[in-house]
Design a protein around this motif. Structure first.
Motif, PDB file in Angstrom:
ATOM      1  N   SER A  45       0.805  -1.214   0.000  1.00 18.74           N
ATOM      2  CA  SER A  45       0.000   0.000   0.000  1.00 18.74           C
ATOM      3  C   SER A  45       0.838   1.265   0.000  1.00 18.74           C
ATOM      4  O   SER A  45       0.357   2.337  -0.334  1.00 18.74           O
ATOM      5  N   LYS A  46       2.115   1.140   0.356  1.00 24.56           N
ATOM      6  CA  LYS A  46       2.993   2.304   0.434  1.00 24.56           C
ATOM      7  C   LYS A  46       4.076   2.244  -0.641  1.00 24.56           C
ATOM      8  O   LYS A  46       4.498   1.162  -1.039  1.00 24.56           O
ATOM      9  N   PRO A  47       4.544   3.407  -1.096  1.00 19.98           N
ATOM     10  CA  PRO A  47       5.685   3.406  -2.030  1.00 19.98           C
ATOM     11  C   PRO A  47       6.951   2.929  -1.318  1.00 19.98           C
ATOM     12  O   PRO A  47       7.065   3.048  -0.092  1.00 19.98           O
ATOM     13  N   SER A  48       7.909   2.412  -2.085  1.00 21.36           N
ATOM     14  CA  SER A  48       9.133   1.891  -1.475  1.00 21.36           C
ATOM     15  C   SER A  48      10.211   2.957  -1.325  1.00 21.36           C
ATOM     16  O   SER A  48      11.203   2.749  -0.632  1.00 21.36           O
ATOM     17  N   PHE A  49      10.029   4.126  -1.951  1.00 18.90           N
ATOM     18  CA  PHE A  49      11.019   5.202  -1.896  1.00 18.90           C
ATOM     19  C   PHE A  49      11.273   5.656  -0.465  1.00 18.90           C
ATOM     20  O   PHE A  49      10.340   5.827   0.323  1.00 18.90           O
ATOM     21  N   VAL A  50      12.566   5.857  -0.141  1.00 22.42           N
ATOM     22  CA  VAL A  50      12.947   6.375   1.177  1.00 22.42           C
ATOM     23  C   VAL A  50      13.555   7.767   1.047  1.00 22.42           C
ATOM     24  O   VAL A  50      13.044   8.748   1.585  1.00 22.42           O
ATOM     25  N   GLU A  51      14.664   7.878   0.313  1.00 24.68           N
ATOM     26  CA  GLU A  51      15.272   9.190   0.114  1.00 24.68           C
ATOM     27  C   GLU A  51      16.274   9.167  -1.027  1.00 24.68           C
ATOM     28  O   GLU A  51      16.770   8.113  -1.431  1.00 24.68           O
ATOM     29  N   ARG A  52      16.548  10.353  -1.536  1.00 29.85           N
ATOM     30  CA  ARG A  52      17.542  10.556  -2.593  1.00 29.85           C
ATOM     31  C   ARG A  52      18.713  11.315  -1.979  1.00 29.85           C
ATOM     32  O   ARG A  52      18.515  12.328  -1.308  1.00 29.85           O
ATOM     33  N   VAL A  53      19.943  10.804  -2.213  1.00 27.46           N
ATOM     34  CA  VAL A  53      21.129  11.380  -1.586  1.00 27.46           C
ATOM     35  C   VAL A  53      22.155  11.752  -2.660  1.00 27.46           C
ATOM     36  O   VAL A  53      22.484  10.938  -3.530  1.00 27.46           O
ATOM     37  N   ALA A  54      22.651  12.974  -2.599  1.00 22.26           N
ATOM     38  CA  ALA A  54      23.687  13.425  -3.535  1.00 22.26           C
ATOM     39  C   ALA A  54      25.040  12.893  -3.095  1.00 22.26           C
ATOM     40  O   ALA A  54      25.376  12.883  -1.902  1.00 22.26           O
ATOM     41  N   VAL A  64      24.420  10.194  -7.751  1.00 27.02           N
ATOM     42  CA  VAL A  64      23.222  10.185  -6.906  1.00 27.02           C
ATOM     43  C   VAL A  64      22.897   8.752  -6.516  1.00 27.02           C
ATOM     44  O   VAL A  64      23.041   7.833  -7.327  1.00 27.02           O
ATOM     45  N   THR A  65      22.442   8.565  -5.285  1.00 24.75           N
ATOM     46  CA  THR A  65      21.909   7.260  -4.886  1.00 24.75           C
ATOM     47  C   THR A  65      20.508   7.439  -4.328  1.00 24.75           C
ATOM     48  O   THR A  65      20.194   8.471  -3.720  1.00 24.75           O
ATOM     49  N   ILE A  66      19.660   6.443  -4.574  1.00 20.47           N
ATOM     50  CA  ILE A  66      18.290   6.458  -4.080  1.00 20.47           C
ATOM     51  C   ILE A  66      18.097   5.256  -3.164  1.00 20.47           C
ATOM     52  O   ILE A  66      18.304   4.109  -3.578  1.00 20.47           O
ATOM     53  N   PHE A  67      17.702   5.528  -1.930  1.00 17.26           N
ATOM     54  CA  PHE A  67      17.387   4.455  -0.987  1.00 17.26           C
ATOM     55  C   PHE A  67      15.904   4.113  -1.097  1.00 17.26           C
ATOM     56  O   PHE A  67      15.054   4.998  -1.186  1.00 17.26           O
ATOM     57  N   SER A  68      15.613   2.821  -1.074  1.00 19.24           N
ATOM     58  CA  SER A  68      14.227   2.362  -1.061  1.00 19.24           C
ATOM     59  C   SER A  68      14.153   1.100  -0.214  1.00 19.24           C
ATOM     60  O   SER A  68      15.174   0.484   0.101  1.00 19.24           O
ATOM     61  N   TYR A  83      17.068  -2.167   3.186  1.00 20.34           N
ATOM     62  CA  TYR A  83      17.132  -1.205   2.087  1.00 20.34           C
ATOM     63  C   TYR A  83      17.690  -1.846   0.815  1.00 20.34           C
ATOM     64  O   TYR A  83      18.385  -2.866   0.848  1.00 20.34           O
ATOM     65  N   MET A  84      17.427  -1.183  -0.295  1.00 22.16           N
ATOM     66  CA  MET A  84      18.194  -1.385  -1.519  1.00 22.16           C
ATOM     67  C   MET A  84      18.568   0.007  -2.019  1.00 22.16           C
ATOM     68  O   MET A  84      17.946   1.008  -1.634  1.00 22.16           O
ATOM     69  N   THR A  85      19.607   0.075  -2.831  1.00 25.95           N
ATOM     70  CA  THR A  85      20.012   1.362  -3.396  1.00 25.95           C
ATOM     71  C   THR A  85      20.123   1.261  -4.907  1.00 25.95           C
ATOM     72  O   THR A  85      20.566   0.252  -5.451  1.00 25.95           O
ATOM     73  N   ASP A  86      19.689   2.312  -5.568  1.00 27.78           N
ATOM     74  CA  ASP A  86      19.934   2.507  -6.999  1.00 27.78           C
ATOM     75  C   ASP A  86      20.874   3.691  -7.101  1.00 27.78           C
ATOM     76  O   ASP A  86      20.483   4.824  -6.765  1.00 27.78           O
ATOM     77  N   THR A  87      22.094   3.440  -7.522  1.00 32.63           N
ATOM     78  CA  THR A  87      23.092   4.507  -7.594  1.00 32.63           C
ATOM     79  C   THR A  87      23.459   4.770  -9.044  1.00 32.63           C
ATOM     80  O   THR A  87      23.700   3.838  -9.823  1.00 32.63           O
ATOM     81  N   TYR A  88      23.514   6.057  -9.392  1.00 30.93           N
ATOM     82  CA  TYR A  88      23.918   6.482 -10.728  1.00 30.93           C
ATOM     83  C   TYR A  88      25.215   7.268 -10.584  1.00 30.93           C
ATOM     84  O   TYR A  88      25.226   8.394 -10.068  1.00 30.93           O
TER      85      TYR A  88
END
Length: 298
Positions: free
Chosen positions: A64-73, A79-83, A93-98
Motif C-alpha cells: 500500500s505504500k511506495p518503497s522510496f525512502v530518500e535521494r542522496v547526492a 546520486v543514490t536512491i534508498f528504497s 534497504y536497496m540502493t539505486d546509484t547512478y
C-alpha cells in the motif's frame, strides 16, 4: 601480439582477442552488478534518476505504500536512491546509484542493506563516486583501478569484484569462448576436481580423447588446463578449460577461468567452428598466453 588481434582491458586484467570478435561484457563490484549506460549529458542523467525515483514513489500492487525512502547526492554529481527492498517493517534497504564518470553513466544496484548498515553503505557509495573516471577514446587505462568498458573505478578497495567476457568469434557461431574472473579461491585445483569425472567421460564416450591435461602457468599466474575433443557423426566437438585457482581476498590474484566449447548444434559440419584441432589450439593458446594483470592495477 598476433596481427589482427587487439588488447582488451577488463577488470584489472588485459587479454588479447581477435579484432573482429564481438565482445559481451558484464561486471560485479562488491557482488552487485554494474551497468554501463550510454553516453549522457546532465539532462539525460537527471532524467534517468528522476524516472527511477518516480517508479519507487509509485506504490507496488502488493504494497500500500511506495518503497522510496530518500535521494542522496554523492560526489561528482552522482546520486543514490534508498528504497525498501521488501517492506518497511522488514528493515532492509536497496540502493539505486547512478555514478558519473565524465560523460559516462554507471548504474549500480545494491540489495539487502540492513537499516543498521545504512551509514556504512553511504561511506562505500561516496568513496566509489569519488573514484570513477572516464577512459579517453583510444587509450589504455593506467594506474590503480577496475575497468568497466570505457570507464575505470580508480580504487583498490578490498571487495568481491568479478567480470565476465564472452568472445563471439566472427564466422564461428558454433564456438562458445569465455574468460571470467572473481575474487576468491577454489578449494581444489582444476585437475584435482575434474580427475574422476574426466576419467569416466573418456571411458564412456566413443571418440572422446584428451588433448592436454597438465599444469599451465601463464607468466606468474599458476594454473591448470584440461582440453578434450571428440568426433561424432563426422563433427568435431571441443571442451577446453583453463583455470587459475586464485587466492582468497586478493585483487591481484583472483580466480581466473577460460573456457572454449563446440557442442551439438544446428550445424552438421565444422564449417562454423574449426577446420582442425591445430586451428582450435592456436586460437586457444594465443588467448590464454595473453592473460595478465594490468601493470599498476592494484
Amino acid at each position: 601480439m598476433k596481427e589482427e588481434w587487439k588488447t582488451h582491458a577488463i577488470g584489472r586484467h588485459l587479454v588479447d582477442v581477435p579484432a573482429s570478435a564481438k565482445l559481451v561484457e558484464s561486471w560485479d563490484y562488491g557482488r552487485d552488478s554494474l551497468e554501463l549506460l550510454a553516453l549522457g549529458d546532465d539532462a539525460q542523467f537527471s532524467r534517468l534518476v528522476t524516472q527511477r525515483e518516480a517508479q519507487l514513489k509509485t506504490p507496488a500492487e502488493k504494497f500500500s505504500k511506495p518503497s522510496f525512502v530518500e535521494r542522496v547526492a554523492l560526489s561528482n554529481g552522482s546520486v543514490t536512491i534508498f528504497s525498501w527492498s521488501l517492506t518497511e517493517t522488514e528493515g532492509i534497504y536497496m540502493t539505486d546509484t547512478y555514478f558519473r564518470a565524465g560523460r559516462r553513466i554507471i548504474r549500480y544496484q545494491k540489495d539487502a542493506i540492513p537499516v543498521a548498515n545504512k551509514e556504512k553503505a553511504m561511506i562505500f557509495l561516496k568513496r566509489c563516486s569519488e573514484k570513477w573516471r572516464e577512459i579517453p577514446a583510444g587509450q589504455m587505462p593506467e594506474g590503480i583501478g577496475f575497468v568497466v568498458g570505457n570507464t575505470i573505478l580508480a580504487d583498490n578497495f578490498p571487495n568481491y569484484e568479478s567480470w565476465r567476457l564472452l568472445i563471439k568469434l566472427e564466422g564461428k557461431p558454433d564456438v562458445t569462448l569465455e574468460v571470467s574472473s572473481f575474487v576468491g579461491a577454489a578449494e581444489e585445483g582444476l585437475r584435482q576436481r575434474a580427475g574422476g569425472i574426466l576419467a569416466r567421460m573418456l571411458g564412456m564416450a566413443a571418440g572422446l580423447s584428451q588433448l592436454r591435461n597438465h599444469a599451465r602457468p601463464v607468466g606468474p599466474i599458476q594454473a591448470d588446463e584440461i582440453l578434450v575433443a571428440g568426433t561424432q557423426d563426422g563433427k568435431r566437438g571441443y571442451g577446453f578449460k583453463w583455470e587459475a585457482p586464485g587466492k582468497s581476498y586478493s585483487l591481484a590474484e583472483p580466480n581466473l577461468n577460460v573456457s572454449l566449447e563446440v557442442r551439438e548444434s544446428a550445424y552438421a559440419t565444422n564449417r562454423e567452428s574449426f577446420s582442425s584441432d591445430d586451428e582450435a589450439l592456436e586460437l586457444w593458446d594465443t588467448l590464454v598466453n595473453s592473460i595478465r594483470l594490468r601493470p599498476g592495477a592494484v
